[in-house]
Design a protein around this motif. Sequence first.
Motif, short mmCIF file in Angstrom:
data_model
loop_
_atom_site.label_atom_id
_atom_site.label_comp_id
_atom_site.label_asym_id
_atom_site.label_seq_id
_atom_site.Cartn_x
_atom_site.Cartn_y
_atom_site.Cartn_z
N ALA A 57 70.11 21.74 -2.79
CA ALA A 57 71.08 20.86 -2.13
C ALA A 57 72.44 21.52 -2.08
O ALA A 57 73.08 21.58 -1.01
N PHE A 58 72.89 22.04 -3.21
CA PHE A 58 74.23 22.64 -3.22
C PHE A 58 74.23 24.04 -2.64
O PHE A 58 75.28 24.53 -2.20
N GLY A 59 73.08 24.68 -2.60
CA GLY A 59 73.00 25.94 -1.86
C GLY A 59 73.31 25.71 -0.39
O GLY A 59 74.04 26.47 0.25
N MET A 60 72.76 24.62 0.14
CA MET A 60 73.02 24.27 1.54
C MET A 60 74.48 23.87 1.74
O MET A 60 75.15 24.34 2.67
N ILE A 61 74.98 23.01 0.86
CA ILE A 61 76.37 22.56 0.99
C ILE A 61 77.33 23.74 0.86
O ILE A 61 78.26 23.90 1.66
N ASN A 62 77.11 24.58 -0.14
CA ASN A 62 78.02 25.71 -0.35
C ASN A 62 77.98 26.71 0.79
O ASN A 62 78.98 27.39 1.07
N SER A 63 76.84 26.81 1.49
CA SER A 63 76.75 27.75 2.60
C SER A 63 77.66 27.37 3.76
O SER A 63 77.96 28.20 4.62
N ILE A 64 78.12 26.12 3.77
CA ILE A 64 79.01 25.67 4.85
C ILE A 64 80.28 26.52 4.92
O ILE A 64 80.83 26.73 6.01
N VAL A 65 80.73 27.03 3.77
CA VAL A 65 81.97 27.82 3.79
C VAL A 65 81.82 29.09 4.63
O VAL A 65 82.81 29.66 5.08
N GLU A 66 80.59 29.53 4.84
CA GLU A 66 80.38 30.78 5.56
C GLU A 66 80.46 30.61 7.07
O GLU A 66 80.69 31.58 7.79
N TRP A 67 80.27 29.39 7.55
CA TRP A 67 80.24 29.23 9.01
C TRP A 67 81.08 28.08 9.55
O TRP A 67 81.39 28.04 10.74
N TYR A 68 81.48 27.15 8.69
CA TYR A 68 82.22 25.99 9.20
C TYR A 68 83.62 26.38 9.63
O TYR A 68 84.32 27.13 8.94
N ARG A 69 84.02 25.86 10.78
CA ARG A 69 85.38 26.09 11.27
C ARG A 69 86.00 24.74 11.61
O ARG A 69 85.43 23.99 12.41
N PRO A 70 87.14 24.42 10.99
CA PRO A 70 87.80 23.14 11.29
C PRO A 70 88.05 23.01 12.79
O PRO A 70 88.34 23.99 13.48
N GLY A 71 87.93 21.78 13.27
CA GLY A 71 88.17 21.55 14.69
C GLY A 71 86.94 21.75 15.55
O GLY A 71 87.03 21.66 16.79
N GLY A 72 85.80 22.02 14.93
CA GLY A 72 84.57 22.21 15.68
C GLY A 72 83.96 20.89 16.11
O GLY A 72 84.59 19.83 16.04
N ARG A 73 82.72 20.94 16.56
CA ARG A 73 82.06 19.75 17.11
C ARG A 73 81.76 18.70 16.05
O ARG A 73 81.67 17.52 16.35
N GLU A 74 81.57 19.13 14.81
CA GLU A 74 81.20 18.18 13.75
C GLU A 74 82.34 18.01 12.76
O GLU A 74 82.87 18.98 12.23
N ASP A 75 82.69 16.74 12.52
CA ASP A 75 83.66 16.46 11.47
C ASP A 75 82.92 16.33 10.14
O ASP A 75 81.70 16.47 10.08
N ALA A 76 83.66 16.05 9.08
CA ALA A 76 83.05 16.00 7.75
C ALA A 76 81.99 14.91 7.66
O ALA A 76 80.95 15.10 7.03
N GLY A 77 82.25 13.75 8.27
CA GLY A 77 81.29 12.66 8.19
C GLY A 77 79.97 13.00 8.84
O GLY A 77 78.90 12.74 8.27
N ARG A 78 80.02 13.59 10.04
CA ARG A 78 78.79 13.96 10.73
C ARG A 78 78.07 15.07 9.98
O ARG A 78 76.83 15.07 9.88
N LEU A 79 78.83 16.00 9.45
CA LEU A 79 78.23 17.09 8.70
C LEU A 79 77.54 16.56 7.45
O LEU A 79 76.44 17.01 7.10
N ALA A 80 78.16 15.58 6.79
CA ALA A 80 77.54 14.98 5.61
C ALA A 80 76.24 14.27 5.98
O ALA A 80 75.24 14.35 5.26
#
Length: 216
Positions: A169-192
Amino acid sequence: MSENGSARRGRPGYDQRGILDVAVAAFNQYGYDATSMGVLADRLGLSKSAIYHHFASKDEILERALDEALGALEGVLEQSSLTEPVEGAARGRAADRLDHVLRGAVHVLVDKLAYVTLLLRVRGNTEVERRALARRRAFDKKVTALVSEAQAEGSLRSDIDASVVSRLAFGMINSIVEWYRPGGREDAGRLADDVIAVVLDGLRMPASNRIEELLG
């Protein structure tokens, strides 16, 4: 020039928070060990003494940055234990609290992306880093215990080791730092929502199976 003005000579109005934000970005770009106070001073447009006015050392800057990320994650765990009980129960179901923790962790990562990125790069080379790693291990242990509790109550399938569930679970969550860019199509709620769908939906025990287990 006033005494206060001379002390702030050359500073573009950075306060402690502003210095911390710039320092974290530099640590992530160059690596903590390679980022000297001189590098920070150049990046900020300050003298080193101006930085020392706010922080006693580079280690203190790192400690404050790591505490920012860890404190937010620990706060999510603490908040999960205080969530409103369902129908008068002493506490909410463990599965619901786990859902809260995973969603909260995604929000922390998105809101404090640079700080969590720095935390995930810590390797224990200094005493400050070793203390941070100890706090991470304690956090992971509590999440694993929550997974075990959800399995014991019959909310999650129990044929997968709780520590494996927590790491995946946290491997997936932590991997977000490698590709997530603020202002993209998904906000935090949708990503969660997406993380919960991928991580937990495949682990949830079907209602019919839960009934069979309770009766059997």
